[in-house]
Enzyme design. Structure first.
Site, PDB file in Angstrom:
ATOM      1  N   TYR A   1       0.839  -1.197   0.000  1.00  0.00           N
ATOM      2  CA  TYR A   1       0.000   0.000   0.000  1.00  0.00           C
ATOM      3  C   TYR A   1       0.879   1.254   0.000  1.00  0.00           C
ATOM      4  CZ  TYR A   1      -2.643   3.960   1.547  1.00  0.00           C
ATOM      5  OH  TYR A   1      -3.149   5.224   1.618  1.00  0.00           O
TER       6      TYR A   1
ATOM      7  N   SER B   1      -2.535  14.387   6.541  1.00  0.00           N
ATOM      8  CA  SER B   1      -3.552  14.004   5.565  1.00  0.00           C
ATOM      9  C   SER B   1      -4.937  13.962   6.195  1.00  0.00           C
ATOM     10  CB  SER B   1      -3.205  12.615   5.011  1.00  0.00           C
ATOM     11  OG  SER B   1      -4.280  12.089   4.262  1.00  0.00           O
TER      12      SER B   1
ATOM     13  N   GLN C   1      -4.070  18.675   4.812  1.00  0.00           N
ATOM     14  CA  GLN C   1      -4.404  18.325   3.414  1.00  0.00           C
ATOM     15  C   GLN C   1      -5.825  17.831   3.354  1.00  0.00           C
ATOM     16  OE1 GLN C   1      -4.758  14.757   2.462  1.00  0.00           O
ATOM     17  NE2 GLN C   1      -5.557  15.444   0.487  1.00  0.00           N
TER      18      GLN C   1
ATOM     19  N   TYR D   1      -9.252  16.697   0.565  1.00  0.00           N
ATOM     20  CA  TYR D   1      -9.974  16.559  -0.699  1.00  0.00           C
ATOM     21  C   TYR D   1     -11.290  17.292  -0.484  1.00  0.00           C
ATOM     22  CZ  TYR D   1      -6.681  12.692  -1.387  1.00  0.00           C
ATOM     23  OH  TYR D   1      -5.545  11.936  -1.514  1.00  0.00           O
TER      24      TYR D   1
ATOM     25  N   THR E   1      -5.882  18.860  -2.390  1.00  0.00           N
ATOM     26  CA  THR E   1      -5.352  17.940  -3.400  1.00  0.00           C
ATOM     27  C   THR E   1      -6.338  17.876  -4.561  1.00  0.00           C
ATOM     28  OG1 THR E   1      -4.171  16.713  -1.726  1.00  0.00           O
ATOM     29  CG2 THR E   1      -4.539  15.586  -3.809  1.00  0.00           C
TER      30      THR E   1
ATOM     31  N   LYS F   1      -2.518  21.250  -4.532  1.00  0.00           N
ATOM     32  CA  LYS F   1      -1.564  20.158  -4.729  1.00  0.00           C
ATOM     33  C   LYS F   1      -2.006  19.265  -5.889  1.00  0.00           C
ATOM     34  CE  LYS F   1       0.444  16.159  -2.264  1.00  0.00           C
ATOM     35  NZ  LYS F   1      -0.204  14.949  -2.770  1.00  0.00           N
TER      36      LYS F   1
ATOM     37  N   HIS G   1       1.217  12.835  -7.307  1.00  0.00           N
ATOM     38  CA  HIS G   1       0.669  12.028  -6.218  1.00  0.00           C
ATOM     39  C   HIS G   1       1.529  10.771  -5.997  1.00  0.00           C
ATOM     40  CE1 HIS G   1      -3.412  11.947  -4.065  1.00  0.00           C
ATOM     41  NE2 HIS G   1      -2.759  10.949  -3.511  1.00  0.00           N
TER      42      HIS G   1
ATOM     43  N   ASP H   1       6.670  17.573  -5.051  1.00  0.00           N
ATOM     44  CA  ASP H   1       6.968  16.281  -4.423  1.00  0.00           C
ATOM     45  C   ASP H   1       6.916  15.185  -5.463  1.00  0.00           C
ATOM     46  OD1 ASP H   1       4.353  15.079  -4.620  1.00  0.00           O
ATOM     47  OD2 ASP H   1       3.745  16.002  -2.738  1.00  0.00           O
ATOM     48  N   GLY H   2       7.590  14.056  -5.120  1.00  0.00           N
ATOM     49  CA  GLY H   2       7.607  12.901  -6.015  1.00  0.00           C
ATOM     50  C   GLY H   2       9.015  12.509  -6.393  1.00  0.00           C
ATOM     51  N   GLY H   3       9.513  11.450  -5.776  1.00  0.00           N
ATOM     52  CA  GLY H   3      10.804  10.884  -6.185  1.00  0.00           C
ATOM     53  C   GLY H   3      12.024  11.525  -5.554  1.00  0.00           C
TER      54      GLY H   3
ATOM     55  N   ARG I   1      14.848  11.710  -3.224  1.00  0.00           N
ATOM     56  CA  ARG I   1      15.498  10.685  -2.397  1.00  0.00           C
ATOM     57  C   ARG I   1      16.909  11.070  -1.959  1.00  0.00           C
ATOM     58  NH1 ARG I   1      10.961   9.714  -2.659  1.00  0.00           N
ATOM     59  NH2 ARG I   1       9.875   7.842  -3.339  1.00  0.00           N
TER      60      ARG I   1
ATOM     61  N   GLY J   1       7.303  11.758   0.590  1.00  0.00           N
ATOM     62  CA  GLY J   1       6.208  10.903   1.057  1.00  0.00           C
ATOM     63  C   GLY J   1       6.731   9.575   1.582  1.00  0.00           C
ATOM     64  N   ARG J   2       7.088   8.695   0.681  1.00  0.00           N
ATOM     65  CA  ARG J   2       7.487   7.336   1.101  1.00  0.00           C
ATOM     66  C   ARG J   2       8.700   7.307   2.023  1.00  0.00           C
ATOM     67  NH1 ARG J   2       5.588   7.195  -3.997  1.00  0.00           N
ATOM     68  NH2 ARG J   2       3.837   5.811  -4.473  1.00  0.00           N
TER      69      ARG J   2
HETATM   70  C1  FNR Z   1       0.173   9.521  -0.626  1.00  0.00           C
HETATM   71  N1  FNR Z   1      -0.113  10.796  -1.139  1.00  0.00           N
HETATM   72  C2  FNR Z   1      -1.209  11.480  -0.664  1.00  0.00           C
HETATM   73  N2  FNR Z   1      -1.471  12.740  -1.118  1.00  0.00           N
HETATM   74  C3  FNR Z   1      -2.510  13.439  -0.628  1.00  0.00           C
HETATM   75  O1  FNR Z   1      -2.714  14.572  -1.053  1.00  0.00           O
HETATM   76  N3  FNR Z   1      -3.334  12.888   0.318  1.00  0.00           N
HETATM   77  C4  FNR Z   1      -3.138  11.641   0.815  1.00  0.00           C
HETATM   78  O2  FNR Z   1      -3.885  11.177   1.677  1.00  0.00           O
HETATM   79  C5  FNR Z   1      -2.061  10.887   0.299  1.00  0.00           C
HETATM   80  N4  FNR Z   1      -1.827   9.621   0.734  1.00  0.00           N
HETATM   81  C6  FNR Z   1      -0.705   8.938   0.309  1.00  0.00           C
HETATM   82  C7  FNR Z   1      -0.438   7.685   0.839  1.00  0.00           C
HETATM   83  C8  FNR Z   1       0.727   7.022   0.475  1.00  0.00           C
HETATM   84  C9  FNR Z   1       1.023   5.690   1.068  1.00  0.00           C
HETATM   85  C10 FNR Z   1       1.625   7.629  -0.448  1.00  0.00           C
HETATM   86  C11 FNR Z   1       2.905   6.944  -0.840  1.00  0.00           C
HETATM   87  C12 FNR Z   1       1.338   8.850  -0.984  1.00  0.00           C
HETATM   88  C13 FNR Z   1       0.817  11.454  -2.080  1.00  0.00           C
HETATM   89  C14 FNR Z   1       1.920  12.207  -1.357  1.00  0.00           C
HETATM   90  O3  FNR Z   1       1.420  13.369  -0.753  1.00  0.00           O
HETATM   91  C15 FNR Z   1       3.053  12.655  -2.297  1.00  0.00           C
HETATM   92  O4  FNR Z   1       2.490  13.322  -3.398  1.00  0.00           O
HETATM   93  C16 FNR Z   1       3.925  11.507  -2.783  1.00  0.00           C
HETATM   94  O5  FNR Z   1       4.080  10.514  -1.817  1.00  0.00           O
HETATM   95  C17 FNR Z   1       5.301  12.045  -3.178  1.00  0.00           C
HETATM   96  O6  FNR Z   1       6.071  11.061  -3.738  1.00  0.00           O
HETATM   97  P1  FNR Z   1       7.214  10.224  -2.950  1.00  0.00           P
HETATM   98  O7  FNR Z   1       8.003  11.166  -2.087  1.00  0.00           O
HETATM   99  O8  FNR Z   1       6.481   9.180  -2.166  1.00  0.00           O
HETATM  100  O9  FNR Z   1       8.013   9.668  -4.071  1.00  0.00           O
END
Ligand code: FNR
Length: 356
Positions: free
Chosen positions: A20, A102, A128, A130, A156, A224, A248, A279-281, A283, A302-303
């Site tokens: 997940y 979140s 954050q 929706y 978002t 976002k 995302h 955000d995204g990637g 590291r 995020g991760r």
């Molecule tokens: C997310 N992301 C996310 N975004 C958001 O706006 N609301 C949310 O509830 C969530 N939930 C969520 C859960 C999980 C498990 C992940 C991995 C991601 C997206 C998050 O905010 C972000 O955009 C990404 O995680 C960024 O990428 P990296 O850093 O994981 O590569």
């Protein structure tokens, strides 16, 4: 180091929860591209600039003095660690990192913000959300975020419908296990007694809904999930505090480009009217600096935060943030810059095929 925490997290987590956290939408192309796109970038340092010691602090609407790395909103932290979002918030506050909690957190926003403030009275926690189609739900959530002391809202916008996560489908993971609750969704208009309201996603939402939200709060509102430069321009016209360039984490539309590939056009379209985050990637410190040079004011992770949390709770998140910030400081200095405003897009060049 991040790699070690990732492996430790993988070893500790239920494989279904690992999937997940780790997975993406569809064929996970966007997820992989977020990492590959950074790997395709190289940095051109400037020399003999007398930059002096680096200063990483950034000023953002809702965070007057924060580090350049923020905690992107991710759901369900209690699946990673029993202390969940509280542990994440404490580590973020100690590191001067903005924590975006979140709407789908497993800890109520008031408790997340309180945990952050125990560490630092002026810790920045953003909420954050929706936008919810059901009347009164969005507004009730905004009031909770305000009462909790959040200093900004993050809407978002990339989720008119839930992403299709192939791993979750394969694992049939569509409900939280007993003992884990999306606390923010309890007691809202229309919620069944004692149970959380399901988060709704709607393709009917428009800028008019964002306008209504802005009218209902004095908090800065970030948008976002912006990838198209025209949407970034609209967000600025609509009075958004800023935009977050994000796909995302590859969990919504799998056909999108990497977030960092979308960044330069968005930064250009906005032309400095409002700050742009990404955000995204991300590291490594080099990834942070590349994104800052391409026009981001700060970057989210995020991760990696979830790896730290699963591996060793608050201390693990602290390690992730310290590592990324420490690396960013070192890379910034090597690039001849004092702060991120000193960096320019021409300092980021393609690495070329096969790393040549
Ligand atoms: C997310 N992301 C996310 N975004 C958001 O706006 N609301 C949310 O509830 C969530 N939930 C969520 C859960 C999980 C498990 C992940 C991995 C991601 C997206 C998050 O905010 C972000 O955009 C990404 O995680 C960024 O990428 P990296 O850093 O994981 O590569």
């Amino acid at each position: 180091m991040l790699g070690e925490l990732r492996e430790k997290a993988r070893a500790r987590l239920d494989p279904v929860h690992w999937d997940y956290f780790e997975g993406g939408a569809g064929a996970e192309t966007a997820l992989a591209e977020n990492l590959r796109a950074f790997a395709r970038l190289a940095l051109l340092p400037r020399v003999l600039r007398g930059a002096g010691p680096p200063d990483l602090a950034v000023r953002l609407p809702g965070a007057p003095a924060a580090g350049p790395v923020f905690v992107a909103p991710t759901a369900f932290h209690t699946l990673a660690h029993p202390e969940g979002e509280r542990a994440t918030a404490r580590a973020a506050a100690a590191a001067d990192a903005v924590m975006v909690t979140s709407m789908a957190a497993t800890t109520a926003v008031a408790d997340v913000a309180a945990a952050a403030r125990e560490v630092r009275a002026d810790a920045a926690v953003w909420f954050q959300m929706y936008l919810q189609p059901r009347a009164g739900v969005t507004e009730a959530l905004v009031r909770r975020a305000e009462q909790a002391g959040c200093t900004a809202l993050v809407v978002t916008a990339d989720s008119p419908v839930f992403g299709r996560h192939s791993r979750d489908d394969r694992n049939d993971f569509h409900r939280l296990p007993p003992g884990h609750v999306t606390q923010n969704m309890l007691g809202l208009p229309g919620a069944p007694p004692g149970r959380p309201l399901d988060i709704a996603m709607s393709p009917e939402l428009s800028w008019a809904d964002l306008r209504r939200l802005r009218a209902a709060t004095g908090l800065p509102v970030w948008v976002k999930g912006v990838l198209h430069p025209a949407d970034a321009r609209l967000a600025a016209d609509e009075g958004a505090a800023g935009v977050i360039v994000s796909n995302h984490g590859g969990r919504q539309l799998d056909a999108v480009p990497a977030a960092v590939e979308a960044l330069p056009a968005v930064a250009e379209a906005v032309g400095g009217r409002i700050p742009v985050l990404l955000d995204g990637g991300v590291r490594s410190g080099a990834d942070v600096v590349a994104a800052l040079a391409l026009g981001a004011a700060a970057v989210g992770v995020g991760r990696p935060v979830l790896w730290g949390l699963a591996a060793s709770g608050e201390a693990g998140v602290a390690q992730v943030l310290a590592e990324l910030t420490g690396q960013a400081r070192h890379v910034l200095t090597l690039c001849g810059a004092r702060d991120c405003r000193d960096l320019t897009p021409d300092q980021v060049v393609p690495r070329g095929p096969e790393g040549m």
